[in-house]
Design a protein around this motif. Sequence first.
Motif, mmCIF file in Angstrom:
data_model
loop_
_atom_site.group_PDB
_atom_site.id
_atom_site.type_symbol
_atom_site.label_atom_id
_atom_site.label_comp_id
_atom_site.label_asym_id
_atom_site.label_seq_id
_atom_site.Cartn_x
_atom_site.Cartn_y
_atom_site.Cartn_z
ATOM 1 N N GLN A 9 0.832 -1.199 0.000
ATOM 2 C CA GLN A 9 0.000 0.000 0.000
ATOM 3 C C GLN A 9 0.871 1.254 0.000
ATOM 4 O O GLN A 9 0.569 2.223 -0.704
ATOM 5 C CB GLN A 9 -0.920 0.010 1.233
ATOM 6 C CG GLN A 9 -2.010 -1.036 1.189
ATOM 7 C CD GLN A 9 -2.757 -1.136 2.517
ATOM 8 O OE1 GLN A 9 -2.130 -1.107 3.578
ATOM 9 N NE2 GLN A 9 -4.074 -1.251 2.454
ATOM 10 N N LEU A 10 1.948 1.216 0.759
ATOM 11 C CA LEU A 10 2.874 2.347 0.789
ATOM 12 C C LEU A 10 3.502 2.542 -0.580
ATOM 13 O O LEU A 10 3.580 3.664 -1.086
ATOM 14 C CB LEU A 10 3.958 2.145 1.850
ATOM 15 C CG LEU A 10 5.070 3.193 1.882
ATOM 16 C CD1 LEU A 10 4.512 4.590 2.128
ATOM 17 C CD2 LEU A 10 6.107 2.837 2.941
ATOM 18 N N ARG A 11 3.947 1.465 -1.199
ATOM 19 C CA ARG A 11 4.578 1.545 -2.518
ATOM 20 C C ARG A 11 3.597 2.120 -3.538
ATOM 21 O O ARG A 11 3.952 2.957 -4.361
ATOM 22 C CB ARG A 11 5.089 0.160 -2.954
ATOM 23 C CG ARG A 11 5.636 0.070 -4.373
ATOM 24 C CD ARG A 11 6.647 1.099 -4.779
ATOM 25 N NE ARG A 11 7.899 1.039 -4.079
ATOM 26 C CZ ARG A 11 8.828 2.000 -4.162
ATOM 27 N NH1 ARG A 11 8.645 3.051 -4.916
ATOM 28 N NH2 ARG A 11 9.929 1.904 -3.500
ATOM 29 N N ALA A 12 2.334 1.691 -3.479
ATOM 30 C CA ALA A 12 1.324 2.190 -4.416
ATOM 31 C C ALA A 12 1.097 3.692 -4.226
ATOM 32 O O ALA A 12 1.050 4.454 -5.203
ATOM 33 C CB ALA A 12 0.019 1.424 -4.237
ATOM 34 N N LYS A 36 13.491 3.409 2.938
ATOM 35 C CA LYS A 36 13.372 2.438 4.030
ATOM 36 C C LYS A 36 12.202 2.852 4.897
ATOM 37 O O LYS A 36 11.950 4.036 5.094
ATOM 38 C CB LYS A 36 14.631 2.415 4.884
ATOM 39 C CG LYS A 36 15.875 1.954 4.174
ATOM 40 C CD LYS A 36 17.062 1.948 5.106
ATOM 41 C CE LYS A 36 17.643 3.341 5.158
ATOM 42 N NZ LYS A 36 18.871 3.482 5.883
ATOM 43 N N LEU A 37 11.507 1.871 5.428
ATOM 44 C CA LEU A 37 10.415 2.127 6.351
ATOM 45 C C LEU A 37 10.887 1.705 7.731
ATOM 46 O O LEU A 37 11.196 0.542 7.966
ATOM 47 C CB LEU A 37 9.165 1.344 5.941
ATOM 48 C CG LEU A 37 7.928 1.538 6.803
ATOM 49 C CD1 LEU A 37 7.471 2.990 6.736
ATOM 50 C CD2 LEU A 37 6.819 0.626 6.332
ATOM 51 N N LEU A 38 10.995 2.669 8.644
ATOM 52 C CA LEU A 38 11.467 2.394 9.997
ATOM 53 C C LEU A 38 10.304 2.462 10.977
ATOM 54 O O LEU A 38 9.490 3.386 10.911
ATOM 55 C CB LEU A 38 12.531 3.406 10.405
ATOM 56 C CG LEU A 38 13.748 3.536 9.483
ATOM 57 C CD1 LEU A 38 14.656 4.646 9.979
ATOM 58 C CD2 LEU A 38 14.501 2.233 9.402
ATOM 59 N N GLU A 39 10.248 1.510 11.865
ATOM 60 C CA GLU A 39 9.240 1.470 12.924
ATOM 61 C C GLU A 39 7.817 1.556 12.381
ATOM 62 O O GLU A 39 6.910 2.013 13.063
ATOM 63 C CB GLU A 39 9.480 2.593 13.941
ATOM 64 C CG GLU A 39 10.834 2.518 14.605
ATOM 65 C CD GLU A 39 11.175 3.797 15.368
ATOM 66 O OE1 GLU A 39 10.271 4.613 15.605
ATOM 67 O OE2 GLU A 39 12.352 3.949 15.701
ATOM 68 N N GLY A 40 7.608 1.158 11.148
ATOM 69 C CA GLY A 40 6.277 1.128 10.570
ATOM 70 C C GLY A 40 5.647 2.468 10.281
ATOM 71 O O GLY A 40 4.497 2.533 9.886
ATOM 72 N N ALA A 65 1.771 14.733 3.295
ATOM 73 C CA ALA A 65 0.313 14.885 3.339
ATOM 74 C C ALA A 65 -0.360 13.888 2.401
ATOM 75 O O ALA A 65 -1.372 13.268 2.760
ATOM 76 C CB ALA A 65 -0.079 16.312 2.971
ATOM 77 N N PHE A 66 0.197 13.715 1.210
ATOM 78 C CA PHE A 66 -0.379 12.792 0.230
ATOM 79 C C PHE A 66 -0.359 11.359 0.754
ATOM 80 O O PHE A 66 -1.372 10.653 0.715
ATOM 81 C CB PHE A 66 0.405 12.894 -1.085
ATOM 82 C CG PHE A 66 -0.169 12.068 -2.195
ATOM 83 C CD1 PHE A 66 -1.149 12.595 -3.018
ATOM 84 C CD2 PHE A 66 0.261 10.761 -2.426
ATOM 85 C CE1 PHE A 66 -1.688 11.837 -4.047
ATOM 86 C CE2 PHE A 66 -0.264 10.005 -3.440
ATOM 87 C CZ PHE A 66 -1.249 10.536 -4.266
ATOM 88 N N VAL A 67 0.793 10.929 1.255
ATOM 89 C CA VAL A 67 0.929 9.554 1.747
ATOM 90 C C VAL A 67 0.044 9.332 2.976
ATOM 91 O O VAL A 67 -0.610 8.296 3.100
ATOM 92 C CB VAL A 67 2.411 9.220 2.041
ATOM 93 C CG1 VAL A 67 2.550 7.874 2.716
ATOM 94 C CG2 VAL A 67 3.223 9.247 0.752
ATOM 95 N N ARG A 68 0.006 10.309 3.862
ATOM 96 C CA ARG A 68 -0.849 10.187 5.049
ATOM 97 C C ARG A 68 -2.317 10.036 4.654
ATOM 98 O O ARG A 68 -3.044 9.228 5.221
ATOM 99 C CB ARG A 68 -0.703 11.417 5.947
ATOM 100 C CG ARG A 68 0.558 11.448 6.754
ATOM 101 C CD ARG A 68 0.637 12.718 7.572
ATOM 102 N NE ARG A 68 1.803 12.725 8.437
ATOM 103 C CZ ARG A 68 2.150 13.741 9.199
ATOM 104 N NH1 ARG A 68 1.406 14.844 9.217
ATOM 105 N NH2 ARG A 68 3.217 13.664 9.952
ATOM 106 N N SER A 75 0.479 9.390 11.480
ATOM 107 C CA SER A 75 1.761 9.310 12.181
ATOM 108 C C SER A 75 2.948 9.098 11.233
ATOM 109 O O SER A 75 4.079 9.003 11.678
ATOM 110 C CB SER A 75 1.730 8.181 13.225
ATOM 111 O OG SER A 75 1.564 6.941 12.580
ATOM 112 N N ILE A 76 2.703 9.066 9.941
ATOM 113 C CA ILE A 76 3.774 8.849 8.957
ATOM 114 C C ILE A 76 4.663 10.089 8.875
ATOM 115 O O ILE A 76 4.174 11.210 8.805
ATOM 116 C CB ILE A 76 3.190 8.511 7.574
ATOM 117 C CG1 ILE A 76 2.478 7.162 7.622
ATOM 118 C CG2 ILE A 76 4.277 8.507 6.510
ATOM 119 C CD1 ILE A 76 1.747 6.804 6.347
#
Length: 121
Positions: A9-12, A36-40, A65-68, A75-76
């Motif tokens: 979902q993050l990659r998309a 890299k994705l740290l601590e989710g 803002a877009f990803v959130r 919390s991203i």
Amino acid sequence: MSEPFTEEQLRAAWDEFAATRKKYQAEFQMLSQPYKLLEGKHIVVSLLSPVHETMLAAIKIDLTAFVREKLRNTSIQVSGELATSDEKKIIYTNRDKFDYLAEKNPILKEMKDRLGLDTDF
């Protein structure tokens, strides 16, 4: 609201934002770098140069803002990390060539000094 999300979902969401920046080729290229994705929740973007740091700073608020919004997770966080390269220095001048060889064989410097030679001819 902080819903969990998957790497897919993050990659998309990331790719969707990158597609909106396609007309800005340098930004699109930077967003195509691995992250890299740290601590989710903390996304660290690999940056290849200080110029990328400036570009990320310019779009960081919009990107975050877009990803959130897409992942419904407030919390991203997004940050950049300058990648260190272990590239060898390119030897251009006669001075560079001499310094490189003298580093491997210190007697060359002594010979240059004794004979009064000039490496910059």
